[in-house]
Scaffold this motif. Structure first.
Motif, PDB file in Angstrom:
ATOM      1  N   UNK A 171       0.840  -1.193   0.000  1.00  0.00           N
ATOM      2  CA  UNK A 171       0.000   0.000   0.000  1.00  0.00           C
ATOM      3  C   UNK A 171       0.869   1.233   0.000  1.00  0.00           C
ATOM      4  N   UNK A 172       0.328   2.336  -0.547  1.00  0.00           N
ATOM      5  CA  UNK A 172       1.042   3.606  -0.517  1.00  0.00           C
ATOM      6  C   UNK A 172       2.386   3.508  -1.190  1.00  0.00           C
ATOM      7  N   UNK A 173       3.466   3.754  -0.423  1.00  0.00           N
ATOM      8  CA  UNK A 173       4.817   3.790  -0.966  1.00  0.00           C
ATOM      9  C   UNK A 173       5.641   2.609  -0.484  1.00  0.00           C
ATOM     10  N   UNK A 174       4.973   1.492  -0.238  1.00  0.00           N
ATOM     11  CA  UNK A 174       5.666   0.304   0.218  1.00  0.00           C
ATOM     12  C   UNK A 174       5.432  -0.845  -0.759  1.00  0.00           C
ATOM     13  N   UNK A 175       6.397  -1.739  -0.842  1.00  0.00           N
ATOM     14  CA  UNK A 175       6.274  -2.918  -1.685  1.00  0.00           C
ATOM     15  C   UNK A 175       6.993  -4.087  -1.035  1.00  0.00           C
ATOM     16  N   UNK A 176       6.601  -5.310  -1.411  1.00  0.00           N
ATOM     17  CA  UNK A 176       7.257  -6.494  -0.869  1.00  0.00           C
ATOM     18  C   UNK A 176       7.735  -7.375  -2.012  1.00  0.00           C
ATOM     19  N   UNK A 177       8.748  -8.178  -1.731  1.00  0.00           N
ATOM     20  CA  UNK A 177       9.303  -9.067  -2.748  1.00  0.00           C
ATOM     21  C   UNK A 177       9.788 -10.354  -2.084  1.00  0.00           C
ATOM     22  N   UNK A 178       9.955 -11.374  -2.910  1.00  0.00           N
ATOM     23  CA  UNK A 178      10.393 -12.674  -2.422  1.00  0.00           C
ATOM     24  C   UNK A 178      11.336 -13.282  -3.467  1.00  0.00           C
ATOM     25  N   UNK A 179      12.447 -13.833  -2.992  1.00  0.00           N
ATOM     26  CA  UNK A 179      13.457 -14.390  -3.897  1.00  0.00           C
ATOM     27  C   UNK A 179      13.782 -15.809  -3.444  1.00  0.00           C
ATOM     28  N   UNK A 180      13.449 -16.775  -4.302  1.00  0.00           N
ATOM     29  CA  UNK A 180      13.791 -18.168  -4.031  1.00  0.00           C
ATOM     30  C   UNK A 180      15.279 -18.352  -4.310  1.00  0.00           C
ATOM     31  N   UNK A 181      16.033 -18.544  -3.220  1.00  0.00           N
ATOM     32  CA  UNK A 181      17.503 -18.592  -3.332  1.00  0.00           C
ATOM     33  C   UNK A 181      17.964 -19.843  -4.105  1.00  0.00           C
ATOM     34  N   UNK A 182      17.133 -20.889  -4.142  1.00  0.00           N
ATOM     35  CA  UNK A 182      17.519 -22.144  -4.796  1.00  0.00           C
ATOM     36  C   UNK A 182      17.214 -22.102  -6.291  1.00  0.00           C
ATOM     37  N   UNK A 183      15.981 -21.732  -6.641  1.00  0.00           N
ATOM     38  CA  UNK A 183      15.575 -21.744  -8.055  1.00  0.00           C
ATOM     39  C   UNK A 183      15.855 -20.426  -8.763  1.00  0.00           C
ATOM     40  N   UNK A 184      16.043 -19.350  -7.985  1.00  0.00           N
ATOM     41  CA  UNK A 184      16.264 -18.042  -8.596  1.00  0.00           C
ATOM     42  C   UNK A 184      14.987 -17.311  -8.968  1.00  0.00           C
ATOM     43  N   UNK A 185      13.824 -17.880  -8.632  1.00  0.00           N
ATOM     44  CA  UNK A 185      12.546 -17.238  -8.973  1.00  0.00           C
ATOM     45  C   UNK A 185      12.289 -16.028  -8.066  1.00  0.00           C
ATOM     46  N   UNK A 186      11.717 -14.975  -8.672  1.00  0.00           N
ATOM     47  CA  UNK A 186      11.373 -13.758  -7.948  1.00  0.00           C
ATOM     48  C   UNK A 186       9.862 -13.574  -7.929  1.00  0.00           C
ATOM     49  N   UNK A 187       9.383 -12.931  -6.889  1.00  0.00           N
ATOM     50  CA  UNK A 187       7.984 -12.532  -6.814  1.00  0.00           C
ATOM     51  C   UNK A 187       7.914 -11.101  -6.287  1.00  0.00           C
ATOM     52  N   UNK A 188       7.256 -10.229  -7.049  1.00  0.00           N
ATOM     53  CA  UNK A 188       7.027  -8.845  -6.632  1.00  0.00           C
ATOM     54  C   UNK A 188       5.529  -8.633  -6.452  1.00  0.00           C
ATOM     55  N   UNK A 189       5.163  -7.831  -5.440  1.00  0.00           N
ATOM     56  CA  UNK A 189       3.764  -7.455  -5.332  1.00  0.00           C
ATOM     57  C   UNK A 189       3.524  -6.159  -6.106  1.00  0.00           C
ATOM     58  N   UNK A 190       2.289  -5.705  -6.096  1.00  0.00           N
ATOM     59  CA  UNK A 190       1.924  -4.515  -6.869  1.00  0.00           C
ATOM     60  C   UNK A 190       2.704  -3.279  -6.420  1.00  0.00           C
ATOM     61  N   UNK A 191       2.893  -3.155  -5.103  1.00  0.00           N
ATOM     62  CA  UNK A 191       3.621  -1.987  -4.588  1.00  0.00           C
ATOM     63  C   UNK A 191       5.056  -1.939  -5.071  1.00  0.00           C
TER      64      UNK A 191
END
Length: 494
Positions: A171-191
């Motif tokens: 929300x607002x000016x914040x965002x979250x992310x996730x990085x799978x250290x094994x497979x290298x896959x990334x996930x970003x949320x809308x923020x």
């Protein structure tokens, strides 16, 4: 009856108020959790189950309304009770805004201890009973889960998804992310996409593309973070800049935490990104303003020193009156400029300040549009107007009831023309010599502003015409933005 204590989160940036809330709520027998900022409150919420949030509306960086909006964005906290405390008069619109943001109640300051305790107690009991129902439901779900392996697997995936989402509030000016250290896959949320100025439909999240959006001077921060996680670090925080595809530079603060497996190996890194560009810009503006105020203060002191040294009078009383009048003129324009954060001043406001003592009886008429003056121009014109008003009150139209004064001005081609026309006063004779006031007026308008001052000593009254540029800044002789006023007045007195 003994009951399980619930956690009550107290959010305020003033330690004294937090201590007061603790004293008031101590007798409830609940766990009181303290947070001195909105950001700290968000961190507490991600780690602790909170029954009631008591939050101050007015806080720096993240106020109560913004914090409430961020909390309500997360599914876990959509039903968490929030009570706002406001030390200012709250309008109906503000109350409506608060309720839209998720507030359940308002408490005005000064706080009535009995009222606050009663409100907190009601919501604490409601939360406790709700939790009891949730526990009963959980037990039922556990029985169903024990019988259905497929449902258990589905629940495990939902828990994992919830754990990732709990790392940030999108929300607002914040965002979250996730990085799978094994497979290298990334996930970003809308923020996260919003902060970086890209969209999921055209931007592939991978180390190379992310690095391309980092400011060249901050790329080493990413490499350093990866190296530290590989060496055993479990959490990392840093400030960095990004360069959006459209070229805009944004300041961010990033926080990351590692998830490890049973062998101690990093398997996942999750984090939160907060856009702090506005805070950085505010700091830059504050520093710039501090330097500008320093220059202006020194300039004002130089003007005051020159006025004291160069003013001439026949007696002590006349000298004191002359000095006080000129310094008061400086003080008045300084106040106007301060209210505008030294961005400038309206000419009409300068004139209103100077004519205040002479405005009775309708002797003075004004005509002209709103004209914005640069700070240095405003200071110089304020002194010039003071000299004209002072001379008129002593010898000219404002010295008699029958006198009249017309002040008219207009701006054309970035040049201001001001006409001062007196009539109906004592018979005017051309002075044999110019006094300090007239000489300083000429010097300030012509030397400092690059303008022109003309005097016509007509028998029916003085006619003065001032012309000054509106866009040209006075030449600096010692430091940017600082006029050597003492030298100009010294030349005027020579």
């Amino acid at each position: 009856m003994d009951h399980e204590k619930v956690n009550i989160l107290l959010v305020d940036d003033q330690p004294a108020k937090l201590l007061a809330y603790e004293v008031i709520l101590k007798d409830l027998g609940e766990n009181l959790v303290i947070a001195s900022s909105g950001r700290e409150a968000l961190e507490v919420l991600l780690k602790t189950e909170i029954a009631v949030i008591l939050v101050d509306v007015c806080m720096p960086e993240l106020d109560g309304f913004e914090l409430a909006a961020m909390i309500r964005e997360h599914p876990r906290f959509q039903k968490t009770a929030m009570i706002f405390i406001s030390a200012i008069q709250v309008s109906d619109i503000d109350r409506l805004r608060g309720y839209e943001m998720g507030a359940v109640d308002y408490v005005p300051v000064p706080v009535v201890p009995e009222v606050l305790r009663a409100k907190i107690k009601v919501f604490s009991e409601l939360y406790r009973k709700t939790r009891e129902l949730e526990r009963l439901n959980q037990e039922l779900e556990d029985r169903v889960r024990a019988r259905t392996a497929e449902l258990e697997n589905s629940t495990a995936k939902l828990r994992e998804s919830e754990q990732r989402r709990s790392m940030a509030i999108a929300a607002g000016k914040m965002g979250s992310w996730d990085w799978d250290w094994i497979t290298g896959d990334w996930m970003w949320d809308e923020g996260q996409y919003r902060i970086f100025g890209v969209g999921p439909e055209i931007f592939e999240v991978n180390p190379a593309n992310v690095q391309a959006l980092l400011h060249p001077d901050d790329v080493d921060q990413l490499r350093k973070a990866i190296a530290e996680f590989n060496s055993g670090t479990r959490a990392y925080e840093t400030e960095f800049r990004i360069v959006r595809p459209d070229g805009e530079v944004r300041w961010c603060v990033g926080t990351a935490a590692a998830t490890i497996d049973a062998s101690g190996r990093v398997v996942r890194v999750s984090g939160v990104t907060v856009d702090i560009t506005e805070r950085k810009r505010a700091e830059e503006r504050q520093n710039l303003l501090a330097r500008e105020v320093d220059h202006r203060a020194k300039n004002a002191l130089a003007l005051a020193q020159s006025i004291v040294r160069l003013t001439r009078a026949d007696g002590v009383k006349a000298y004191v009156n002359a000095v006080e009048g000129r310094i008061n003129a400086l003080a008045r324009v300084h106040t106007i400029l301060s209210l505008s954060s030294w961005q400038g001043a309206e000419l009409s406001k300068l004139i209103d300040e100077e004519l205040a003592p002479y405005s009775l009886g309708g002797q003075i008429r004004l005509a002209g549009p709103e004209v914005q003056l640069l700070p240095a121009t405003a200071q110089t014109l304020a002194l010039a107007l003071h000299e004209l008003f002072t001379n008129s009150a002593k010898y000219g139209a404002l010295s008699t009831r029958s006198g009249r004064l017309m002040i008219a001005w207009h701006a054309e081609d970035d040049r201001l023309t001001l006409t001062w026309e007196e009539s109906g006063g004592p018979l005017v004779r051309t002075p044999k010599s110019r006094g300090f006031g007239t000489r300083s007026l000429l010097a300030s308008v012509e030397s400092q502003l690059g303008g022109r001052a003309q005097f016509d000593w007509r028998a029916e009254g003085l006619l003065c015409r001032l012309e000054v540029p509106l866009t040209r800044k006075p030449a600096a002789t010692t430091a940017p933005g600082k006029v050597d006023a003492a030298a100009e007045l010294q030349r005027a007195s020579g």
